[in-house]
Design a protein around this motif. Structure first.
Motif, PDB file in Angstrom:
ATOM      1  N   VAL A 204       0.852  -1.115  -0.061  1.00 19.32           N
ATOM      2  CA  VAL A 204       0.113   0.114  -0.012  1.00 19.32           C
ATOM      3  C   VAL A 204       0.951   1.196  -0.088  1.00 19.32           C
ATOM      4  CG1 VAL A 204      -1.880  -0.975   1.239  1.00 19.32           C
ATOM      5  CG2 VAL A 204      -0.198  -0.156   2.641  1.00 19.32           C
ATOM      6  N   SER A 205       0.458   2.277  -0.711  1.00 20.63           N
ATOM      7  CA  SER A 205       1.087   3.403  -0.812  1.00 20.63           C
ATOM      8  C   SER A 205       0.403   4.338   0.318  1.00 20.63           C
ATOM      9  CB  SER A 205       1.250   4.123  -2.112  1.00 20.63           C
ATOM     10  OG  SER A 205       1.810   3.538  -2.950  1.00 20.63           O
ATOM     11  N   VAL A 206       1.323   5.289   1.061  1.00 24.72           N
ATOM     12  CA  VAL A 206       0.810   6.218   1.895  1.00 24.72           C
ATOM     13  C   VAL A 206       1.526   7.569   1.611  1.00 24.72           C
ATOM     14  CG1 VAL A 206       0.312   4.732   3.840  1.00 24.72           C
ATOM     15  CG2 VAL A 206       2.466   5.629   3.692  1.00 24.72           C
ATOM     16  N   ASN A 207       0.653   8.592   2.197  1.00 26.59           N
ATOM     17  CA  ASN A 207       1.263   9.878   2.031  1.00 26.59           C
ATOM     18  C   ASN A 207       0.431  10.680   3.198  1.00 26.59           C
ATOM     19  OD1 ASN A 207      -0.799   9.642  -0.804  1.00 26.59           O
ATOM     20  ND2 ASN A 207      -1.260  11.537   0.472  1.00 26.59           N
TER      21      ASN A 207
ATOM     22  N   LEU B 280       1.005  27.022   1.543  1.00 23.30           N
ATOM     23  CA  LEU B 280       1.779  28.163   1.535  1.00 23.30           C
ATOM     24  C   LEU B 280       3.155  27.997   1.766  1.00 23.30           C
ATOM     25  CD1 LEU B 280      -0.468  30.129   4.052  1.00 23.30           C
ATOM     26  CD2 LEU B 280      -0.592  30.286   1.508  1.00 23.30           C
ATOM     27  N   ASN B 281       3.385  26.607   1.726  1.00 28.90           N
ATOM     28  CA  ASN B 281       5.225  26.182   1.982  1.00 28.90           C
ATOM     29  C   ASN B 281       5.341  25.151   1.158  1.00 28.90           C
ATOM     30  OD1 ASN B 281       7.487  25.986   3.058  1.00 28.90           O
ATOM     31  ND2 ASN B 281       6.689  25.319   5.231  1.00 28.90           N
ATOM     32  N   THR B 282       5.742  24.277   1.571  1.00 23.88           N
ATOM     33  CA  THR B 282       6.005  22.990   0.769  1.00 23.88           C
ATOM     34  C   THR B 282       5.190  21.753   1.140  1.00 23.88           C
ATOM     35  OG1 THR B 282       7.580  22.236   2.603  1.00 23.88           O
ATOM     36  CG2 THR B 282       8.447  23.607   0.707  1.00 23.88           C
ATOM     37  N   SER B 283       5.281  20.519   0.108  1.00 21.75           N
ATOM     38  CA  SER B 283       4.519  19.536   0.481  1.00 21.75           C
ATOM     39  C   SER B 283       4.873  18.888   1.755  1.00 21.75           C
ATOM     40  CB  SER B 283       4.551  18.566  -0.853  1.00 21.75           C
ATOM     41  OG  SER B 283       5.922  18.235  -0.818  1.00 21.75           O
ATOM     42  N   PRO B 284       3.682  18.140   2.404  1.00 24.50           N
ATOM     43  CA  PRO B 284       3.880  17.607   3.626  1.00 24.50           C
ATOM     44  C   PRO B 284       4.950  16.410   3.348  1.00 24.50           C
ATOM     45  CG  PRO B 284       1.922  17.080   3.009  1.00 24.50           C
ATOM     46  CD  PRO B 284       2.388  18.088   2.026  1.00 24.50           C
TER      47      PRO B 284
ATOM     48  N   ASN C  75      -4.854   7.519  12.537  1.00 22.21           N
ATOM     49  CA  ASN C  75      -4.519   8.135  13.603  1.00 22.21           C
ATOM     50  C   ASN C  75      -3.261   8.992  13.380  1.00 22.21           C
ATOM     51  OD1 ASN C  75      -6.619   7.235  15.086  1.00 22.21           O
ATOM     52  ND2 ASN C  75      -5.354   5.615  16.230  1.00 22.21           N
ATOM     53  N   LYS C  76      -2.359   8.422  12.364  1.00 28.09           N
ATOM     54  CA  LYS C  76      -1.168   9.217  11.935  1.00 28.09           C
ATOM     55  C   LYS C  76      -1.453  10.261  11.039  1.00 28.09           C
ATOM     56  CE  LYS C  76       2.168   6.881  14.381  1.00 28.09           C
ATOM     57  NZ  LYS C  76       2.906   7.581  15.044  1.00 28.09           N
ATOM     58  N   ASN C  77      -2.720  10.341  10.544  1.00 23.21           N
ATOM     59  CA  ASN C  77      -3.205  11.397   9.509  1.00 23.21           C
ATOM     60  C   ASN C  77      -2.588  11.129   8.209  1.00 23.21           C
ATOM     61  OD1 ASN C  77      -4.988  13.440   9.145  1.00 23.21           O
ATOM     62  ND2 ASN C  77      -3.226  14.904   8.954  1.00 23.21           N
ATOM     63  N   TYR C  78      -2.658   9.825   7.832  1.00 17.91           N
ATOM     64  CA  TYR C  78      -1.945   9.259   6.744  1.00 17.91           C
ATOM     65  C   TYR C  78      -3.219   9.010   5.835  1.00 17.91           C
ATOM     66  CZ  TYR C  78       2.410   8.895   9.170  1.00 17.91           C
ATOM     67  OH  TYR C  78       3.578   9.151   9.898  1.00 17.91           O
ATOM     68  N   GLU C  79      -2.903   9.307   4.452  1.00 18.71           N
ATOM     69  CA  GLU C  79      -3.875   8.802   3.386  1.00 18.71           C
ATOM     70  C   GLU C  79      -3.226   7.498   2.615  1.00 18.71           C
ATOM     71  OE1 GLU C  79      -6.076  12.587   1.675  1.00 18.71           O
ATOM     72  OE2 GLU C  79      -4.286  12.100   0.777  1.00 18.71           O
TER      73      GLU C  79
END
Length: 390
Positions: free
Chosen positions: A55-58, A67-71, A244-248
């Motif tokens: 599985v891929s996660v981001n 406003l800044n850079t990608s997480p 819970n880690k706020n990952y997609e």
């Protein structure tokens, strides 16, 4: 024994029901095919490893990130993922830090593009053509199978272009241009594989490292995407942990969940139908031999008076019965080998790799069925012959 063969082996008495033979053949073919399909399904499900999925996660994009850079992921977060009991390994995606465009005169398109690379251990396509050395003019590319579908059913119809098969697109010349730091270089791109695991455009890690070093617009080496190797991607525990880690999470075209259950049910139904058909056909085949014994009861009684033993009669009938069933079983197995080889060859043209030969478990199942039939049929015929001698 020659007298037994002449009397019991004549054409009228040896003419078995073609319905029994054809039914046995179809039942055996369906049953063995279901076993082979299940094993092929398991092979595709795991990508060669019967216990691993990917599985891929981001991280989710927030308003402040615009406003800044990608997480991105830190090394500490990667180490935390590696410590989870359901995660066996973690792979890192490397993104291009230079501009990429691709064009092809043959199919008439030009588009901006992106590249990613990932460790070879995580790829799901053959790697014999997926390599690059500095100085090479050709870039091997692996694309998502979905991208070709988007072209065929989205882009091509809107532009009046014909659809392209997987085999054809691997032969289409594509010019890939990269630029950055005021430099520009053009390569020949060649599609060498199609992935069901990655919704991406993948290039070898060696090319990505070289291009980022020489054409990258910044030294930024942030890690924005990861791929996880796990034994159970549908585990509630894993889903809760990642949430819970706020990952997609993206599972690509992973075969699993409700689709996997449905496919297994269909294969189970095919196997059950084949098993029932085999059972009924074998029963009919045995009844044919028992009818032969009943019709020849006077001749068998004559053999008894001449000094023959029941074993002589039953051995002759058992031999005929086993030869008939063995020929049917062999025919079903040979047909399955041919059909499976042809299907595997066709799937290979679609970049879906399954073994060209049938699995040894299928042969084992065939031998097991043959053994059970031999034991059961022998006992049943012996009892029938002994009943006439009483």
């Amino acid at each position: 024994m020659d007298y037994i063969k002449q009397i019991l082996g004549n054409q009228k008495r040896q003419r078995l029901s073609w319905g029994a033979i054809i039914g046995t053949f179809l039942g055996l073919f369906l049953l063995l095919s279901a076993v082979q399909l299940y094993l092929d399904f398991q092979s595709l499900l795991s990508g060669g490893d019967n216990n691993s999925h990917y599985v891929s996660v981001n991280k989710k994009v927030r308003l402040l990130d615009m406003l800044n850079t990608s997480p991105s992921f830190s090394q500490k977060e990667i180490d935390t993922l590696l410590q989870h009991p359901l995660i066996d390994d973690v792979g890192i995606f490397t993104a291009n830090r230079f501009k990429v465009s691709a064009s092809s005169r043959m199919i008439g398109f030009r588009t901006a593009l992106f590249f990613e690379s990932v460790e070879e251990d995580f790829l799901d396509v053959p790697l014999d053509k997926f390599y690059w050395k500095e100085g090479g003019k050709d870039i091997p590319v692996i694309i998502s199978r979905d991208y070709l579908a988007l072209y065929n059913f989205g882009f091509a119809p809107s532009q009046g272009l014909p659809p392209i098969t997987q085999n054809t697109i691997t032969k289409v010349p594509v010019d890939v241009t990269i630029n950055g730091r005021g430099l520009t270089k053009t390569f020949k791109g060649k599609i060498v594989g199609f992935s069901d695991r990655f919704n991406s455009v993948l290039v070898p890690q060696s090319f990505m490292d070289w291009a980022n070093k020489n054409y990258g617009s910044s030294p930024n080496k942030t890690i924005s995407r990861l791929i996880l190797k796990t034994s159970n991607p549908y585990s509630k525990e894993l889903q809760t942990f990642l949430s819970n880690k706020n990952y997609e999470v993206s599972r690509g075209k992973l075969i699993g969940g409700q689709f996997g259950i449905l496919l297994k049910l269909v294969l189970g139904l095919i196997a059950f139908i084949g098993l029932v058909l085999v059972f009924l056909s074998i029963l009919l085949l045995l009844l044919q031999f028992e009818l032969l014994i009943t019709q020849a009861n006077k001749d068998i009684a004559l053999f008894l008076q001449l000094g023959y033993q029941p074993k002589h009669i039953s051995d002759f009938l058992n031999k005929r019965m086993l030869l008939t069933f063995g020929a049917v079983l062999l025919a079903a197995l040979v047909l399955l080998i041919i059909v499976h080889f042809l299907i595997a060859a066709w799937l290979e043209t679609q970049s879906i790799i399954i073994p060209s030969l049938i699995h040894w478990i299928v042969v084992l199942v065939a031998l097991l069925i043959g053994g059970l039939f031999a034991v059961y049929g022998k006992n049943r015929i012996e009892r029938q012959v002994l009943a006439l001698f009483k």
